[in-house]
Motif scaffolding. Structure first.
Motif, short mmCIF file in Angstrom:
data_model
loop_
_atom_site.label_atom_id
_atom_site.label_comp_id
_atom_site.label_asym_id
_atom_site.label_seq_id
_atom_site.Cartn_x
_atom_site.Cartn_y
_atom_site.Cartn_z
N VAL A 76 0.79 -0.94 -0.29
CA VAL A 76 0.00 -0.07 -0.23
C VAL A 76 0.53 0.94 -0.06
CG1 VAL A 76 -1.65 1.57 1.25
CG2 VAL A 76 -2.03 -0.96 1.46
N LEU A 77 0.79 2.13 -0.93
CA LEU A 77 1.86 3.25 -1.35
C LEU A 77 1.20 4.19 -0.76
CD1 LEU A 77 2.30 1.39 -3.65
CD2 LEU A 77 4.32 2.05 -2.88
N VAL A 78 1.70 5.94 0.18
CA VAL A 78 0.80 6.55 0.25
C VAL A 78 1.89 7.61 -1.06
CG1 VAL A 78 -0.04 8.60 1.81
CG2 VAL A 78 -0.34 6.45 1.66
N GLY A 79 1.96 8.05 -1.37
CA GLY A 79 2.58 9.27 -2.39
C GLY A 79 4.03 8.84 -2.33
N GLY A 80 3.60 7.40 -3.77
CA GLY A 80 5.36 6.45 -3.41
C GLY A 80 6.05 6.19 -2.40
N GLN A 81 5.45 6.18 -1.11
CA GLN A 81 6.08 5.31 -0.18
C GLN A 81 5.09 4.57 0.48
OE1 GLN A 81 5.78 7.27 3.23
NE2 GLN A 81 7.31 6.31 3.90
N ASP A 82 5.95 3.38 0.60
CA ASP A 82 5.44 2.28 0.72
C ASP A 82 5.10 2.50 2.53
OD1 ASP A 82 4.80 -0.76 1.51
OD2 ASP A 82 6.10 -1.61 0.37
N ILE A 83 4.72 1.59 2.69
CA ILE A 83 3.45 2.16 4.15
C ILE A 83 3.13 0.94 4.85
CG2 ILE A 83 2.41 4.61 4.04
CD1 ILE A 83 -0.27 3.27 4.15
N THR A 84 3.64 -0.70 4.17
CA THR A 84 3.08 -1.99 4.67
C THR A 84 4.45 -2.14 6.05
OG1 THR A 84 3.80 -2.50 2.58
CG2 THR A 84 1.37 -2.17 3.20
N GLY A 85 5.57 -1.20 6.02
CA GLY A 85 6.12 -1.45 6.78
C GLY A 85 6.28 -1.00 8.38
N LEU A 86 5.34 0.64 7.96
CA LEU A 86 5.96 0.99 9.10
C LEU A 86 4.55 0.57 10.49
CD1 LEU A 86 5.06 4.52 7.49
CD2 LEU A 86 7.25 3.60 8.05
N PRO A 87 5.31 1.17 11.78
CA PRO A 87 3.90 1.20 12.67
C PRO A 87 2.36 2.04 11.93
CG PRO A 87 5.32 1.93 12.89
CD PRO A 87 6.36 1.91 11.79
N ALA A 88 1.78 1.42 12.84
CA ALA A 88 0.37 1.70 12.22
C ALA A 88 -0.34 3.00 12.51
CB ALA A 88 -1.08 1.16 13.44
N HIS A 89 0.51 3.48 14.20
CA HIS A 89 0.69 5.19 14.37
C HIS A 89 1.41 5.70 13.40
CE1 HIS A 89 3.89 3.55 16.33
NE2 HIS A 89 4.04 5.12 16.79
N ARG A 90 2.53 5.66 12.24
CA ARG A 90 3.03 6.03 11.61
C ARG A 90 2.53 6.40 10.19
NH1 ARG A 90 8.25 6.35 13.83
NH2 ARG A 90 8.37 7.97 12.09
N ARG A 91 2.01 5.68 9.80
CA ARG A 91 0.93 5.78 8.29
C ARG A 91 0.58 6.59 8.32
NH1 ARG A 91 -0.60 -0.56 7.04
NH2 ARG A 91 1.53 -1.38 8.61
N HIS A 92 -0.33 7.62 8.70
CA HIS A 92 -0.89 8.51 8.45
C HIS A 92 -2.05 8.50 7.61
CE1 HIS A 92 1.69 11.11 10.96
NE2 HIS A 92 2.67 10.67 9.96
N VAL A 93 -2.68 7.11 8.01
CA VAL A 93 -3.94 7.14 7.16
C VAL A 93 -5.19 6.96 7.92
CG1 VAL A 93 -3.23 5.60 5.27
CG2 VAL A 93 -3.63 5.05 7.48
N GLY A 94 -6.10 8.00 7.65
CA GLY A 94 -7.27 8.26 8.38
C GLY A 94 -8.35 7.79 8.61
N LEU A 95 -8.87 6.89 9.67
CA LEU A 95 -9.80 5.99 9.57
C LEU A 95 -10.99 6.62 10.33
CD1 LEU A 95 -8.55 2.50 11.93
CD2 LEU A 95 -9.04 2.87 9.02
N LEU A 96 -12.25 6.45 9.44
CA LEU A 96 -13.75 6.13 10.07
C LEU A 96 -14.84 5.42 9.71
CD1 LEU A 96 -14.91 9.51 8.98
CD2 LEU A 96 -13.95 8.90 11.13
N PHE A 97 -15.16 4.78 11.09
CA PHE A 97 -16.17 3.91 10.98
C PHE A 97 -18.09 3.79 11.34
CE2 PHE A 97 -12.47 1.99 13.22
CZ PHE A 97 -11.69 0.74 12.34
N GLN A 98 -18.54 2.83 11.35
CA GLN A 98 -20.04 3.65 11.47
C GLN A 98 -20.12 3.93 12.81
OE1 GLN A 98 -22.51 0.16 10.22
NE2 GLN A 98 -20.90 -1.51 11.12
N ASP A 99 -19.42 3.49 13.70
CA ASP A 99 -19.24 4.32 15.00
C ASP A 99 -18.38 5.14 14.83
OD1 ASP A 99 -21.72 2.63 15.77
OD2 ASP A 99 -19.39 0.75 15.83
N PRO A 100 -18.64 6.17 15.80
CA PRO A 100 -18.25 7.44 15.81
C PRO A 100 -17.30 7.02 17.09
CG PRO A 100 -20.19 8.50 17.19
CD PRO A 100 -20.56 6.46 16.22
N LEU A 101 -17.36 6.18 17.19
CA LEU A 101 -15.72 5.99 18.56
C LEU A 101 -15.44 7.19 19.23
CD1 LEU A 101 -14.59 3.03 16.12
CD2 LEU A 101 -15.70 2.62 18.58
#
Ligand SMILES: Nc1ncnc2c1ncn2[C@@H]1O[C@H](COP(=O)(O)OP(=O)(O)OP(=O)(O)O)[C@@H](O)[C@H]1O
Ligand SMILES: [Mg+2]
Lengths: 227, 560
Positions: A76-101
């Motif tokens: 999975v790449l963001v801006g050409g950078q492979d993020i699959t090796g990064l720990p979750a908190h360094r990936r900078h991908v935001g998440l929204l679920f059906q519950d606001p949580l």
């Protein structure tokens, strides 16, 4: 193409194109789901398909918490950078679920402050950033409120702003509108897609609702067998 | 650090049990070089068998233990079947935590104060109903068949089993299952036993085994309520282990092994019973009989539950009254005057014993809490629940009779040079505190929606930040309750404190049990009260912590 050592992500990075490069997820050796896709900045890619096909699992893989019951290949790449090796908190991908949580132990304002990048320093600067975010969804005076006391629509708006203030580079949405009633649904769609487009965020949207896909206005990937 | 937590936990919890069992087996066969036993022999067993009244002791341990376990189990199950969801059930549920917090010894004293010939019950009935103006000459406490002891054990085990049932019920979909059964025309209890019990029982099986093992090897309750000529096996073992004649240690070790076998045998009998009930139950299910003695079962379980709870509570009130009584002549229903004099006179001793108690309980509880949190957090980060592999291990220290391994553990501590120290006592307490803290914390912890952690990490929070700022606050109520439970367990420990401490560390509980032979009710009452006050305070603090920390947070303030 393959970068042996993952480059450390800089602390704040602008939104950038999201790419699923030959992603294949299996459970106990049985293929579950596969995706090859490119989501441009400001674009919404809608992912549809029957229940249980692995859509949430795919998002979990991209976000960095795939259950060990699954195994995955591909990048999975963001801006050409492979993020699959990064720990979750360094990936900078935001998440929204059906519950606001929203975190129930924090006030509405603190939920936002929790998400604010560390780069925003100083108490007053952070307070201003929180206030501004609240105003952006017309909840200016709500900073001190207990999340449990908000209406469903208010919670959804706070959850959205909480993701946005964390300055993600891409957004992953897992049926974010499915628990809202019809009127609210239309409102939230406009709000989410509008803000994502304005910020130039690539969005991957998982939904069962054709209207979501229509409102998103982007390409649709249907994962139903035989398609 | 997190990776080491499960290993450290297992080592601290099971190490003493395994080492202790080994340390018991060798002397049981005559091998203990320190005492001149350097060859294997069966002499310790021969000596054991020659002890007068041994058969009676064995029969008492087995009989009282099985009767108490069976009684408590039947009452808890039938009561749930008959009243689940109703008002009576909710009332019992509210009483559970306070009843569980009462140490076994205090509950036993309460019962003794209530049913003894000169006890409160007799005073309330005399002389108008019994005509007695002096205590009748009856052997009620310490009766040769161990009936009082059985009653005491049962009263204390019913709340425990009920709690276990309550914890397991949500996973059985009990209400809907019963509605289906009712829809098919089954009476309440018959429907529940057929539709819910088969799903519930596997989940409470280990706690039931723990109850059987405990009841067949109990020491403190047996000292307070049990027969003395002869006493049940475990009580005699403690005497031999503490005998000035060191050669008795061999006999004691052999006896400890016999105790282990006896408790295992009791569990084996129970398992055989399980099989039988399963066969009979299945046949009944197929027969389609929709009702059998439902009325009688409901009424008798209600009476038993109500009676035992009332007895327990009345006993506690009797203890409180005695601790404030200036003089309480037979057959007065209440003491003439209440005074603080006894409390004042013994404040120093009570304070000292409380200090020792807390000096053990607080560090032990904190250690257990930190270890449990570290294990659970590590598990969450890895994304796998170890539950099914580790759950039976948590029950090992609760199912192996204490007396079977504590004596051997003491030998290990001697070789380490820390025998009789507070640290050693703490290590022994940890063996029993850890499982309870873990059991109390793990379900609520695992119930935290994992998506909170996912959202937080997608927002850029590091794993440590997520632990401190998200998961720990969400688990605060459970952690506080688990800590209170751990403290209560530590406070109530009698045997580990006595044996591992070499009698040098006088806690509230060891003092209270030691007083039981003297029969000074006022003094016993003071210690038994203090024994209850400590866990009570802990549970009160635990209830207040989230209420204060989250006073502005609706979702977390409402009691779970
Ligand atoms: N932890 C797990 N271990 C094993 N299998 C799992 C686990 N989590 C989910 N699954 C299975 O993996 C498959 C994919 O699940 P997933 O939640 O990704 O589906 P989905 O496409 O999001 O479905 P829905 O549209 O209903 O949300 C399902 O069959 C599910 O039962
Ligand atoms: Mg899904």
């Amino acid at each position: 193409m393959t970068d042996a050592k993952p480059t450390p992500a800089p602390e704040t990075t602008p939104p950038a194109e999201l790419v699923f490069d030959a992603v294949r997820i299996e459970r106990q050796g049985v293929p579950l789901i596969a995706l090859d896709a490119r989501v441009a900045q400001g674009e919404v890619l809608t992912l549809m398909g029957p229940s249980g096909i692995g859509k949430s699992t795919l998002l979990a893989y991209a976000a960095g918490f795939l259950d060990p019951a699954f195994s995955a290949r591909g990048r999975v790449l963001v801006g050409g950078q492979d993020i699959t090796g990064l720990p979750a908190h360094r990936r900078h991908v935001g998440l929204l679920f059906q519950d606001p949580l929203l975190f129930p132990h924090l006030s509405v304002g603190d939920n936002l402050a929790f998400a604010l990048p560390e780069a925003i320093r100083g108490r007053s600067a952070r307070r201003d950033a929180v206030h501004q975010a609240l105003c952006e969804v017309e909840l200016g005076g709500y900073g001190a409120r207990d999340p449990a006391t908000l209406s469903g629509g208010q919670k959804a708006r706070i959850a959205l702003m909480r993701v946005l203030v964390s300055e993600p580079r891409a957004l992953l949405l897992d049926e974010p509108f499915s628990k809202l009633d019809t009127g609210l649904k239309a409102q939230m769609r406009d709000l989410v897609f509008g803000k994502a487009r304005r910020r130039g965020l690539p969005v991957l949207l998982v939904t069962h609702d054709r209207d979501d896909a229509a409102a998103a206005g982007g390409p649709i990937v249907d994962l139903s067998p035989g398609k | 650090m997190l990776k080491l937590a499960p290993l450290a936990t297992l080592a601290l919890m099971l190490g003493p049990v395994i080492a202790g069992l080994a340390g018991t087996v060798l002397p049981a066969f005559g091998y203990m070089p320190a005492l001149g036993g350097d060859s294997l022999s069966l002499a310790p067993f021969h000596d054991l068998l020659s002890r007068p009244g041994l058969a009676t002791s064995l029969a008492l341990s087995l009989g009282t233990g099985l009767a108490a376990s069976f009684g408590a189990f039947t009452i808890a199950i039938l009561f749930t079947a008959a009243f689940e969801g109703g008002r009576f059930f909710r009332a019992m549920r509210a009483l559970l935590s306070p009843l569980l917090a009462v140490p076994h010894a205090a509950a036993a004293f309460g019962l003794a104060f209530l049913i003894a010939p000169s006890g409160w019950a007799m005073r309330l009935l005399s002389p108008w109903a019994t005509g007695a103006t002096r205590p009748p000459d009856l052997l009620i406490i310490g009766d040769p068949y161990g009936l009082s002891m059985t009653l005491g054990l049962m009263a204390k085990e019913v709340p425990f089993l009920l709690l276990m049932v309550l914890a397991a019920l949500p996973q059985t979909d009990s209400l809907r299952a019963r509605h289906v059964a009712t829809g098919l025309g089954y009476a309440r209890i018959s429907g529940w036993l057929g539709a819910v019990l088969p799903r519930l029982y596997p989940q409470i099986r280990l706690p039931v085994f723990a109850v059987i093992a405990y009841a067949t090897s109990v020491v403190d309750v047996a000292i307070i309520l049990g027969p003395t000529t002869p006493a049940p096996l475990a009580v005699r073992l403690v005497g031999w282990m503490r005998d000035p004649d060191l050669a008795m240690r061999f006999t004691a070790s052999a006896g400890a092994l016999v105790q282990l076998g006896l408790s295992a045998f009791a569990i084996g009998l129970w398992v055989a019973g399980e099989r039988l009930v399963a066969v009979i139950g299945r046949a009944r299910l197929r027969s389609g009989r929709r009702q059998a003695g439902d009325r009688v079962s409901a009424t008798s379980s209600a009476l038993a539950m109500g009676g035992l709870t009332a007895a327990l509570l009345a006993g506690l009130v009797a203890i409180a009254l005695w601790s404030f009584a200036e003089r309480w002549r037979f057959p007065d229903a209440l003491p003439g005057t209440l005074t603080l004099a006894s409390w004042q006179a013994h404040l120093g001793h009570l304070g000292a014993a409380s200090a020792v108690t807390l000096a053990i309980a607080v560090p032990v509880t904190l250690t257990a809490l930190v270890l449990a949190l570290a294990c659970l957090e590590g598990e969450t980060r890895k994304g796998i629940a170890l539950r099914h592999r580790t759950l039976p291990l948590l029950y090992v220290p609760l199912i192996v009779p204490q007396i079977a391994f504590l004596f051997g553990f003491q030998i290990l501590l001697l070789t380490l040079g820390i025998a009789d120290t507070l640290l050693a006592v703490g290590l022994a307490h940890l063996v029993f505190v850890l499982p309870y803290v873990f059991l109390a914390l793990s379900d609520p912890w695992r119930a935290i929606d994992p998506r909170y952690g996912h959202v937080a990490s997608a927002l850029g929070a590091s794993p440590n930040r997520i632990f401190w700022r998200v998961r720990l606050p969400l688990a605060l109520r459970a952690a506080a309750t688990a800590a209170a439970l751990g403290l209560a367990v530590s406070v109530a420990q009698y045997l580990p404190t006595l044996l591992i401490g070499g009698g040098r560390h006088a806690t509230i509980t060891t003092e209270a049990v030691a007083l039981s032979a003297g029969g000074n009710r006022r003094l016993i009452a003071l210690y038994a009260m203090t024994q209850m006050i400590l866990p009570f305070l802990a549970f009160t603090l635990a209830a207040l912590a989230p209420a204060v920390a989250f006073r502005q947070r609706q979702a977390l303030r409402a009691s779970a």
